[in-house]
Design a protein around this motif. Structure first.
Motif: not given
Length: 308
Positions: A132, A134, A149-153, A171-172, A175, A178-179
């Motif tokens: 992921g 983070e 914050a975390t995005a998992r893949l 994804a990062g 994130l 968004e954060t």
């Protein structure tokens, strides 16, 4: 937000571009100094440096962020926050604490697993099923700060370091976009990392890249994909003028049995200590990457050959 961005490689370019598109005021970009690249060893700016120049953002290339002049110049920016993505230097507390809201790092793993320099490669090489990206508030410890914050893949059986790099960069970047507003609003929650389960993603060493066929097929497949495309896991084939180094860039685990390193058919199925791997993409020394079928038309490898 009024930001400074600190980053160097392609992975960080995606994040820089996303933050600029989101409308943040990026007053300065910090990147490693230009380095010799290519056959001519010409000094060229880093990918982040080049991106920032295209965006019209001031670029700074301090040799060390511990230099008093560099620290003073950083403090003078009067930042809301600093965003750090694969910058390549350890930042001192004076720098981390200079922005009004702190400094934040995007890291390509699920912390505390794979702190350090090569988290994408190490996750694949270890056979992890998931990784992921983070966002972490930075402290002086190596990737030890609390996570916001975390995005998992998932890591698929087809993923290489290259494909996973691109997925995590996208994804990062999302994130971060968004954060950051949550950080500005004071609604982002910083969760301390677990004390157990920490692993360190050490920098890939050249001597690690040689393939040893007397290992389980699953382990060899993970190593091939984790080191693809760079530095590339490699083996040797006998050539007319001596051994030829060949990089394995993509593989698949298949059933098969034989002496470790033995070629089991005419399509590069290689026996391992347990099972076999099918080489799907390779790169002969001095040549470009090729799928196995194309490679074998120019460099046949007969069944029964034992690879070094």
């Amino acid at each position: 937000m009024r930001l400074a961005f600190l980053g160097t490689p392609d992975f960080a370019v995606t994040c820089l571009a996303a933050l600029a598109e989101a409308g943040h005021e990026i007053v300065a970009v910090y990147s490693q100094p230009p380095a010799p690249r290519g056959r001519g060893h010409e000094l060229k700016p880093s990918p982040v440096h080049a991106c920032a120049a295209e965006l019209g953002i001031e670029v700074r290339n301090p040799v060390s962020m511990r230099d008093p002049e560099a620290i003073a110049a950083f403090k003078a920016l009067n930042l809301d926050a600093a965003v750090v993505v694969a910058f390549g230097q350890i930042l001192p507390a004076e720098v981390l604490e200079a922005p009004r809201l702190g400094s934040y790092n995007l890291h390509a793993s699920l912390l505390p697993r794979w702190r350090g320099a090569a988290p994408i490669q190490r996750a694949i090489m270890a056979g992890d099923a998931e990784t992921g990206a983070e966002v972490m508030r930075m402290t002086e410890g190596l990737d030890e700060g609390p996570v916001l914050a975390t995005a998992r893949l998932p890591i698929t059986a087809e993923d290489t370091a290259s494909t996973l790099h691109d997925k995590l960069a996208a994804a990062g970047a999302a994130l971060l976009v968004e954060t950051l507003p949550k950080i500005a609003a004071g609604t982002a929650v910083a969760v301390p990392q677990a004390e157990e389960g920490a692993t360190y993603a050490k920098k890939i060493r050249p001597k690690e890249a040689r393939l040893t066929w007397a290992r389980p097929a699953v382990e060899i497949d993970c190593k091939i994909r984790g080191l693809s495309p760079f530095p590339g896991a490699w083996f040797e084939l006998a050539g007319d003028k001596g051994p030829v180094r060949v990089k394995a860039l993509l593989s698949r685990v298949e059933a098969g049995q034989g002496e470790p390193g033995q070629v089991l058919d005419d399509r590069l199925l290689i026996a391992c200590a347990d099972g076999a791997v099918r080489l799907l993409k390779v790169q002969r020394e001095g040549k470009g990457p090729q799928d196995a079928e194309t490679f074998l038309r120019g460099f046949p490898v007969a069944a029964g050959t034992v690879l070094a």
